[in-house]
Motif scaffolding. Structure first.
Motif, PDB file in Angstrom:
ATOM      1  N   ASP A 161       0.802  -1.220   0.000  1.00  0.00           N
ATOM      2  CA  ASP A 161       0.000   0.000   0.000  1.00  0.00           C
ATOM      3  C   ASP A 161       0.834   1.268   0.000  1.00  0.00           C
ATOM      4  O   ASP A 161       0.372   2.326   0.414  1.00  0.00           O
ATOM      5  CB  ASP A 161      -0.939  -0.011   1.217  1.00  0.00           C
ATOM      6  N   PRO A 204      -1.471   4.512  -3.593  1.00  0.00           N
ATOM      7  CA  PRO A 204      -2.913   4.279  -3.467  1.00  0.00           C
ATOM      8  C   PRO A 204      -3.501   3.429  -4.587  1.00  0.00           C
ATOM      9  O   PRO A 204      -4.529   2.791  -4.413  1.00  0.00           O
ATOM     10  CB  PRO A 204      -3.505   5.698  -3.491  1.00  0.00           C
ATOM     11  N   ARG A 205      -2.856   3.429  -5.767  1.00  0.00           N
ATOM     12  CA  ARG A 205      -3.374   2.679  -6.914  1.00  0.00           C
ATOM     13  C   ARG A 205      -2.314   1.685  -7.373  1.00  0.00           C
ATOM     14  O   ARG A 205      -1.168   2.040  -7.581  1.00  0.00           O
ATOM     15  CB  ARG A 205      -3.743   3.632  -8.069  1.00  0.00           C
TER      16      ARG A 205
END
Length: 328
Positions: free
Chosen positions: A236, A239-240
């Protein structure tokens, strides 16, 4: 040598080839779904499974296009190249280690069994799920498109915590496999990393997998001396996830290098899309689950990196890609 505007067919490694496994679990997805609900017919649940697979392909990231024929030749090295990349960026699963079928998938299934969720991901189904980057995202998409386990909470917020707890346990089980060294490095990985580090080329691993799992692979299988020189961008941290280029963009920024001077080693279409989206050259080393994917935009395609005498490419070849364009 070809000019910078020439089109060259990607080199294709014939040795140490990998093939997509045709094996499966003893419990089919349909029967697993049936045990989960006890109310829906197997045929109805198979419809769910087909719909789930179709929805993945409909998003464009899971479609298996026809394989572009490649000129078959032995490994290519370019020891005379004077250009070296500023950084080598490796994906983890399928590139450093072929972990998916017998590592991550097994750990997911063991987690589901511990929690008595009545869910089993067989080999083929997991191959489709791999078109979704990230383990938490993979489970969420699967449950959203089929049915959530009866033990799962109902609210979205609680379900997010539920998924996180499953993924945490899955990571613990996966790390245990790695620490026992039950999954070996792919041929040529250590060699290429050593070449890079010896020549002052920065090395990083960029993965959608959990950071602890990636660190365990790097530390246990590559050894602590190499591990302390390798940057890790995983989980993580962005975010993408892939196919979004964010993780490769972050790596270039953090390492202080230009994206155009980086070489990425990937094994999947979503990884290729991420590398290209970040403006980087990308070499594909096919893995068990990705042999049939479309790598049309790759700068070179091999079955593996390879160790001598079956070496497919070396650091100098990576540098040559910064001077010339290789396409499939």
């Amino acid at each position: 040598m070809a000019s910078a505007t020439s089109t060259v067919v990607s080199p294709y490694c014939l040795s140490s080839s990998t093939t997509r496994s045709g094996s499966s679990c003893s419990v089919s997805p349909a029967s697993a779904f049936a045990s989960l609900t006890n109310k829906k017919s197997v045929s109805h649940l198979r419809f769910h499974e087909r719909s789930f697979t179709s929805s993945l392909r409909g998003r464009g990231i899971g479609a298996r296009s026809r394989t572009i024929p490649l000129r078959e030749r032995k490994g290519v090295t370019c020891s005379a190249s004077s250009t070296l990349p500023s950084a080598l960026l490796f994906d983890c699963d399928g590139v450093l280690v072929d972990t998916e079928k017998d590592g991550h998938r097994v750990s997911f299934n063991d987690t589901f069994a511990e929690r008595e969720l009545g869910v089993v991901w067989d080999v083929d189904l997991y191959g489709e799920l791999l078109k979704i980057g990230g383990g938490k995202e993979r489970m969420t998409a699967y449950f959203n498109r089929t049915v959530w386990p009866e033990k799962a909470p109902k609210s979205e917020g609680e379900r997010k915590e539920f998924i996180a707890s499953l993924h945490k346990r899955k990571t613990e089980l996966f790390m245990a496999l790695i620490e026992k060294k039950l999954l070996p490095l792919r041929p040529g990985v250590a060699k290429l990393i050593d070449q890079a580090l010896t020549n002052g080329v920065k090395v990083a691993v960029c993965s959608t997998s959990n950071e602890k799992a990636v660190s365990a692979i790097v530390s246990c299988l590559l050894g602590p001396d190499r591990a302390e020189k390798i940057d890790i961008f995983a989980g993580d941290v962005v975010p993408r996830k892939k196919p979004d280029p964010a993780i490769y963009q972050l790596a270039a920024t953090t390492l202080g290098v230009e994206p155009s001077s980086c070489i990425v080693v990937e094994d999947s279409a979503i990884g290729l899309a991420a590398a290209k989206g970040a403006g980087m050259k990308c070499i594909i080393t096919k893995s068990g689950y990705t042999a049939d994917e479309d790598f049309l935009n790759a700068d070179a395609v091999f079955n593996c990196i390879g160790d001598p005498p079956e070496e497919c490419f070396d650091l100098a070849f990576c540098g040559s890609l910064l001077e010339k364009q290789y396409v499939s």
